[in-house]
Scaffold this motif. Structure first.
Motif, short mmCIF file in Angstrom:
data_model
loop_
_atom_site.label_atom_id
_atom_site.label_comp_id
_atom_site.label_asym_id
_atom_site.label_seq_id
_atom_site.Cartn_x
_atom_site.Cartn_y
_atom_site.Cartn_z
N GLN A 49 19.43 -20.41 -30.93
CA GLN A 49 19.63 -21.65 -31.67
C GLN A 49 20.80 -21.53 -32.64
N GLU A 50 20.90 -20.39 -33.32
CA GLU A 50 22.00 -20.19 -34.27
C GLU A 50 23.34 -20.14 -33.55
N LEU A 51 23.38 -19.50 -32.39
CA LEU A 51 24.62 -19.48 -31.61
C LEU A 51 25.01 -20.89 -31.19
N HIS A 52 24.03 -21.64 -30.72
CA HIS A 52 24.30 -23.00 -30.23
C HIS A 52 24.72 -23.93 -31.35
N ASP A 53 23.97 -23.90 -32.46
CA ASP A 53 24.22 -24.85 -33.54
C ASP A 53 25.29 -24.38 -34.52
N GLY A 54 25.51 -23.06 -34.59
CA GLY A 54 26.48 -22.52 -35.53
C GLY A 54 27.82 -22.20 -34.89
N VAL A 55 27.85 -21.07 -34.17
CA VAL A 55 29.10 -20.61 -33.55
C VAL A 55 29.62 -21.63 -32.54
N GLY A 56 28.72 -22.21 -31.74
CA GLY A 56 29.14 -23.19 -30.74
C GLY A 56 29.81 -24.40 -31.37
N GLN A 57 29.21 -24.91 -32.45
CA GLN A 57 29.80 -26.06 -33.13
C GLN A 57 31.15 -25.73 -33.75
N MET A 58 31.28 -24.54 -34.31
CA MET A 58 32.55 -24.12 -34.90
C MET A 58 33.65 -24.00 -33.85
N LEU A 59 33.31 -23.42 -32.70
CA LEU A 59 34.30 -23.29 -31.64
C LEU A 59 34.72 -24.66 -31.11
N SER A 60 33.77 -25.58 -31.01
CA SER A 60 34.10 -26.94 -30.57
C SER A 60 35.06 -27.60 -31.55
N ALA A 61 34.82 -27.39 -32.86
CA ALA A 61 35.70 -27.98 -33.87
C ALA A 61 37.09 -27.37 -33.81
N VAL A 62 37.16 -26.05 -33.62
CA VAL A 62 38.48 -25.39 -33.51
C VAL A 62 39.22 -25.90 -32.28
N GLY A 63 38.51 -26.06 -31.17
CA GLY A 63 39.14 -26.58 -29.96
C GLY A 63 39.69 -27.98 -30.15
N LEU A 64 38.94 -28.82 -30.86
CA LEU A 64 39.40 -30.19 -31.13
C LEU A 64 40.65 -30.18 -32.02
N MET A 65 40.65 -29.32 -33.02
CA MET A 65 41.81 -29.23 -33.93
C MET A 65 43.06 -28.75 -33.20
N THR A 66 42.92 -27.75 -32.33
CA THR A 66 44.09 -27.24 -31.62
C THR A 66 44.61 -28.26 -30.62
N ARG A 67 43.72 -29.04 -30.00
CA ARG A 67 44.18 -30.08 -29.07
C ARG A 67 44.97 -31.16 -29.82
N ASN A 68 44.47 -31.56 -31.00
CA ASN A 68 45.17 -32.57 -31.79
C ASN A 68 46.54 -32.05 -32.25
N LEU A 69 46.57 -30.79 -32.67
CA LEU A 69 47.83 -30.20 -33.11
C LEU A 69 48.82 -30.10 -31.95
N SER A 70 48.32 -29.79 -30.78
CA SER A 70 49.18 -29.70 -29.61
C SER A 70 49.81 -31.05 -29.29
N ARG A 71 49.02 -32.14 -29.42
CA ARG A 71 49.56 -33.48 -29.16
C ARG A 71 50.69 -33.82 -30.15
N LYS A 72 50.48 -33.46 -31.42
CA LYS A 72 51.50 -33.74 -32.42
C LYS A 72 52.79 -32.97 -32.15
N LEU A 73 52.65 -31.70 -31.79
CA LEU A 73 53.84 -30.91 -31.48
C LEU A 73 54.58 -31.47 -30.27
N ARG A 74 53.80 -31.88 -29.27
CA ARG A 74 54.41 -32.40 -28.05
C ARG A 74 55.12 -33.74 -28.32
N SER A 75 54.47 -34.60 -29.11
CA SER A 75 55.07 -35.91 -29.39
C SER A 75 56.35 -35.79 -30.22
N ASN A 76 56.47 -34.72 -31.00
CA ASN A 76 57.67 -34.52 -31.82
C ASN A 76 58.64 -33.50 -31.21
N SER A 77 58.35 -33.11 -29.97
CA SER A 77 59.22 -32.17 -29.24
C SER A 77 59.44 -30.88 -30.03
#
Length: 243
Positions: A49-77
């Motif tokens: 449960q701790e892995l699912h609710d803790g580490v899993g949620q943190m990794l999902s958040a990091v993945g979302l942040m890196t995807r958003n940052l990638s879009r910004k870098l790509r849009s600004n070349s």
């Protein structure tokens, strides 16, 4: 009925041989062992449960942040998009592995949806992660309501499938759960190189065979390893079931 331990010895007196037997009721020790196993399962559930609710949620958040940052870098070349995409992919893979591990430890489907669904999902996870053809077959209408019985059977399948892949090099596995008269028959069949229990061979120690047998005995059943008619390795567990 109750569990017992039977010790037999042969005694020779003069020209005659006698056999002596000692029967010991092991109900209390078996109940204590069962309680210890329940505590261990409870701890595994908490960790999952701790892995699912803790580490899993943190990794999902990091993945979302890196995807958003990638879009910004790509849009600004801007440089670094490719490296960031690679990081995002690695985070997603880590997130998936953590969640799969959490499901295995916490047996979430088993708690919420029952043994049939849990075993079906377990086979699907083995198939998707390890690229192994793992299928689940169940008798229609079979329902195991006792939570500990379902949990022991789930762990037996989990261990047997892992052994088939890791030690047997199997790429085809069949998990079957069937009702036969007043018994439940659980079998795990695989086309691997074979797995036979030999106490004299070190390579077969520490592979969970004794744990699987112990779980079957706790349920008042039998555990065996053999071959099917077509030469596949088969792990078989037969337990009484009166409902």
């Amino acid at each position: 009925t109750f569990p017992l331990e039977l010790n037999l010895n042969e005694v020779t007196l003069s020209d005659e041989s006698f056999f002596t037997g000692l029967i010991r009721d092991i109900s209390e020790s078996r109940e204590l062992e069962n309680q210890i196993l329940k505590v261990a399962e409870s701890e595994r559930f908490k960790i999952g449960q701790e892995l699912h609710d803790g580490v899993g949620q943190m990794l999902s958040a990091v993945g979302l942040m890196t995807r958003n940052l990638s879009r910004k870098l790509r849009s600004n070349s801007l440089p670094g998009v490719q490296e960031l995409d690679e990081i995002t992919e690695m985070v997603q893979e880590a997130d998936q592995e953590v969640r799969q591990l959490a499901h295995g430890l916490a047996h979430i489907e088993l708690q919420n949806e029952g043994l049939q669904v849990a075993l079906k999902r377990l086979c699907e996870r083995f198939q998707s992660l390890l690229k192994t053809n793992c299928v689940f077959i169940c008798s229609p209408g079979l329902d195991i309501e006792d939570r500990m019985t379902a949990l022991h059977l789930y762990r037996i399948v989990q261990e047997a499938v892992k052994n088939a892949i890791k030690h047997g090099n199997a790429n085809k596995i069949r998990v079957k759960l069937q009702k036969e008269s007043n018994y439940i028959l659980l079998t795990v069949e695989d086309n691997g190189i074979g797995l036979f229990e030999d106490p004299n061979e070190q390579k077969f120690k520490g592979m969970g065979l004794s744990t699987m047998r112990y779980r079957a005995e706790l349920l008042g059943g039998n555990f065996d390893i053999g071959n099917t008619s077509n030469g596949w390795t088969m792990v078989k567990c037969l337990i009484p079931h009166n409902t």
